[in-house]
Design a protein around this motif. Structure first.
Motif, short mmCIF file in Angstrom:
data_model
loop_
_atom_site.label_atom_id
_atom_site.label_comp_id
_atom_site.label_asym_id
_atom_site.label_seq_id
_atom_site.Cartn_x
_atom_site.Cartn_y
_atom_site.Cartn_z
N ILE A 198 43.37 32.22 37.26
CA ILE A 198 42.90 33.53 36.82
C ILE A 198 44.05 34.53 36.81
N MET A 199 44.84 34.52 37.87
CA MET A 199 45.97 35.46 37.96
C MET A 199 46.98 35.21 36.85
N GLU A 202 45.63 36.42 33.52
CA GLU A 202 45.61 37.88 33.44
C GLU A 202 46.99 38.46 33.19
N GLU A 203 48.03 37.75 33.64
CA GLU A 203 49.40 38.24 33.49
C GLU A 203 50.04 37.78 32.19
N GLN A 208 45.91 37.45 27.77
CA GLN A 208 45.26 38.76 27.69
C GLN A 208 44.65 38.97 26.31
N GLN A 211 41.60 37.00 26.01
CA GLN A 211 40.67 37.23 27.12
C GLN A 211 40.32 35.92 27.84
N ALA A 213 41.12 34.85 30.88
CA ALA A 213 40.66 35.00 32.27
C ALA A 213 39.18 35.34 32.30
N TYR A 214 38.76 36.25 31.44
CA TYR A 214 37.35 36.64 31.36
C TYR A 214 36.49 35.44 30.95
N GLN A 217 36.07 33.11 33.85
CA GLN A 217 35.10 33.66 34.81
C GLN A 217 33.67 33.39 34.34
#
Length: 230
Positions: A198-199, A202-203, A208, A211, A213-214, A217
């Motif tokens: 996830i980290m 996001e980086e 990004q 999306q 990471a989203y 989740q």
């Protein structure tokens, strides 16, 4: 009793191995050339992944070509092809006898040695299976180098093309695969490194933008009702 070298007496196991090597040489050559040929475009998945490894090396300032060579070797030749060479019953309806298994082990080891960047050194004390293809290994190493170079020089396997290919494959085998089982097996691996993934997503700029990471989740929430701030 006369020796084997004099009047055709008992033949040593080493003699039998070297005799078999001469018989099998053309077949081994044909297999290695087929695996490492780019006369036909390599699969999009291979191009896409090798491009990814090249991009990661550039992103992290890794200029040593040997490092990228090892990455590619560990990801495809050693993880996939050696397994097939050693265990043809995985893809063919055949039974492998003990004697055939021993021969295939030598062929697989030769393939492994051909993919390494270190010099293949043998001496009088080297095991027979290391001596059998010692003369051919430099030639096989050139095949490996050319294979990686040709893919590197080819048109990149872009994300859109890879995504289109995966979508097509999914549609072709939709009725033959249990997607929930496949998702669960993938998630068992992802869950071990969930926070780190996830980290990283996001980086990452591309992560990004899409999306990722989203999306991960959301997958986590569906698979095990993980509590997240969606």
């Amino acid at each position: 009793m006369s020796s084997a070298g004099e009047t055709g007496g008992p033949v040593s196991s080493a003699d039998l191995l070297f005799s078999s090597q001469g018989t099998l040489q053309k077949f081994v050559d044909d297999v290695f050339v087929a695996i490492l040929s780019t006369k036909r475009p390599p699969p999009i998945a291979v191009r896409f992944f090798f491009d990814f490894l090249d991009d990661m090396a550039e992103k992290h300032g890794i200029e040593d070509p040997e490092t990228v060579h090892i990455w590619k070797t560990n990801s495809l030749p050693l993880r996939f092809w050696v397994n097939i060479l050693k265990n043809p019953q995985f893809v063919f309806d055949v039974q492998v006898t003990d004697s055939v298994d021993a021969v295939l082990s030598v062929v697989a080891q030769t393939f492994i040695d051909s993919c390494t960047t270190s010099e293949h050194k043998v001496g009088r004390d080297s095991p027979v299976n290391k001596l059998l293809y010692a003369r051919e290994i430099p030639r096989y190493k050139q095949l490996v180098e050319r294979y990686y170079s040709d893919i590197h020089s080819a048109v990149s396997g872009c994300y859109q093309e890879m995504n289109s290919t995966l979508t097509e494959l999914s549609g072709s085998f939709a009725s033959e695969m249990n997607s929930l089982v496949a998702l669960h097996e993938l998630y068992k691996y992802i869950n071990k490194y969930y926070d780190q993934i996830i980290m990283a997503l996001e980086e990452d700029a591309a992560g990004q933008k899409m999306q990722l990471a989203y999306r991960l989740q959301q997958v986590a929430a569906l698979v095990e009702n993980k509590v997240t701030d969606l």
